[in-house]
Scaffold this motif. Sequence first.
Motif, PDB file in Angstrom:
ATOM      1  N   ALA A 116       0.834  -1.207   0.000  1.00  0.00           N
ATOM      2  CA  ALA A 116       0.000   0.000   0.000  1.00  0.00           C
ATOM      3  C   ALA A 116       0.865   1.252   0.000  1.00  0.00           C
ATOM      4  N   ALA A 117       1.954   1.235   0.762  1.00  0.00           N
ATOM      5  CA  ALA A 117       2.834   2.401   0.836  1.00  0.00           C
ATOM      6  C   ALA A 117       3.499   2.696  -0.503  1.00  0.00           C
ATOM      7  N   ARG A 118       3.667   1.680  -1.338  1.00  0.00           N
ATOM      8  CA  ARG A 118       4.268   1.865  -2.658  1.00  0.00           C
ATOM      9  C   ARG A 118       3.239   2.253  -3.721  1.00  0.00           C
ATOM     10  N   GLY A 119       1.997   2.407  -3.318  1.00  0.00           N
ATOM     11  CA  GLY A 119       0.986   2.872  -4.246  1.00  0.00           C
ATOM     12  C   GLY A 119       0.130   1.799  -4.878  1.00  0.00           C
ATOM     13  N   PHE A 120       0.284   0.560  -4.475  1.00  0.00           N
ATOM     14  CA  PHE A 120      -0.572  -0.496  -5.009  1.00  0.00           C
ATOM     15  C   PHE A 120      -1.957  -0.393  -4.382  1.00  0.00           C
ATOM     16  N   GLU A 121      -2.955  -0.767  -5.153  1.00  0.00           N
ATOM     17  CA  GLU A 121      -4.337  -0.595  -4.717  1.00  0.00           C
ATOM     18  C   GLU A 121      -4.960  -1.885  -4.208  1.00  0.00           C
ATOM     19  N   ALA A 122      -4.332  -3.013  -4.478  1.00  0.00           N
ATOM     20  CA  ALA A 122      -4.854  -4.311  -4.052  1.00  0.00           C
ATOM     21  C   ALA A 122      -3.707  -5.310  -3.991  1.00  0.00           C
ATOM     22  N   VAL A 123      -3.944  -6.413  -3.280  1.00  0.00           N
ATOM     23  CA  VAL A 123      -2.946  -7.474  -3.132  1.00  0.00           C
ATOM     24  C   VAL A 123      -3.612  -8.817  -3.414  1.00  0.00           C
ATOM     25  N   VAL A 124      -2.931  -9.675  -4.159  1.00  0.00           N
ATOM     26  CA  VAL A 124      -3.307 -11.079  -4.279  1.00  0.00           C
ATOM     27  C   VAL A 124      -2.238 -11.881  -3.555  1.00  0.00           C
ATOM     28  N   SER A 125      -2.637 -12.630  -2.539  1.00  0.00           N
ATOM     29  CA  SER A 125      -1.719 -13.315  -1.640  1.00  0.00           C
ATOM     30  C   SER A 125      -1.880 -14.827  -1.831  1.00  0.00           C
ATOM     31  N   ILE A 126      -0.844 -15.502  -2.347  1.00  0.00           N
ATOM     32  CA  ILE A 126      -0.925 -16.897  -2.781  1.00  0.00           C
ATOM     33  C   ILE A 126      -0.035 -17.764  -1.901  1.00  0.00           C
ATOM     34  N   HIS A 127      -0.616 -18.843  -1.318  1.00  0.00           N
ATOM     35  CA  HIS A 127       0.130 -19.562  -0.283  1.00  0.00           C
ATOM     36  C   HIS A 127       0.067 -21.082  -0.397  1.00  0.00           C
ATOM     37  N   ILE A 128       1.029 -21.716   0.292  1.00  0.00           N
ATOM     38  CA  ILE A 128       1.139 -23.164   0.378  1.00  0.00           C
ATOM     39  C   ILE A 128      -0.197 -23.765   0.797  1.00  0.00           C
ATOM     40  N   SER A 129      -0.448 -24.975   0.337  1.00  0.00           N
ATOM     41  CA  SER A 129      -1.707 -25.656   0.632  1.00  0.00           C
ATOM     42  C   SER A 129      -2.078 -25.592   2.109  1.00  0.00           C
ATOM     43  N   GLY A 130      -3.333 -25.279   2.375  1.00  0.00           N
ATOM     44  CA  GLY A 130      -3.832 -25.248   3.743  1.00  0.00           C
ATOM     45  C   GLY A 130      -3.870 -26.618   4.387  1.00  0.00           C
TER      46      GLY A 130
END
Length: 350
Positions: A116-130
């Motif tokens: 957010a501080a770098r000016g991005f408006e959204a994040v997609v967060s992709i992670h190891i299998s639950g």
Amino acid sequence: MPDREPPGWPWLRERLIRLRQAARPEAVPEPVPAVAVRTAVVTDSAAALPADWVRDFTADGRLSVVPMPVMVGEEIYGEGEDDIAETIAVALAGGVPVRTSRPSPGQFEQAYLAAAARGFEAVVSIHISGELSGTADSARLAAARVGIPVEVLDSRTVGMAQGMGVQSAVVAAADGRSADEVKAFAEERLARTKVYFYVPSLEQLRRGGRIGAAASLWGTMFSIKPILAVEGGKVVPLEKVRSAARAIARLEEIAAADALTRPDGEARIAVHHFGNRAEAEQVASRLARMLPDCPPAQISSLPAVLAAHAGLGVLAVIVGESSTPLPGASGPAAASTGPGGLGGPRPLST
């Protein structure tokens, strides 16, 4: 030392040039102008992304990799923050307990706030299998604390299978796609990526609770060398083989058969190892002969968080597809590049 791969920026630039040429066949090739990217991508170190690729794409904040902690005895190390491969190898050989844990919500919160501080408006967060880690849960807790919209995606896989989904998300984001489109394309690529692997011993997987005690028992008692896969986010046995040589040969056959079902020119291969790079190079060489139309396999060490569970001598082959979305694609159906029969053997019951 981490395996070095071709720098990421030329890789992305080439694909964006191809993307625009496909959309404008009559156009003369020209340099791609800087894209005002508004969606950032966050992942964890289980994605096993090439070190140079990570450095290139984290430079401006569009990608962030949160390290997963590994505990060797009583000491805690951070993947990517410490060079711990040799430490883990020595510990496993000496019977020293090696465990893993999920990153804290605070680590993900810092990554989202930095975006957010770098000016991005959204994040997609992709992670190891639950099914293998609570990492996605930590990410969800962090997402609820920040002002920037965060879409958390459980990859249902691990290693460069997860990494290929992350790379697809980065490419889609760099092409100016919305957060929903970035997530949808990553989901589509992840669903079409498979992990097949061989381990000399199931004991380390059993200790970590990643495979049932019964499966470990038949592997030990009968000197069976199992070929495993990740299905539905879990580690499952595919086939039972009597010797290491035959297991590796069968691993290659399964991976090649899968790759041949992919649309023309779309198959991508990665090979992981831990403590046995020469064997991995031989696997990659044989796969290259079996798949002459597929780009050379990316060869890399397993990240520490996976090596801790798989143990020494593991060989894994990841089969996926190109990370470049079609021009104008928006969502899984549009992004798909062809029929998706994944083929391969059916999992054995455990």
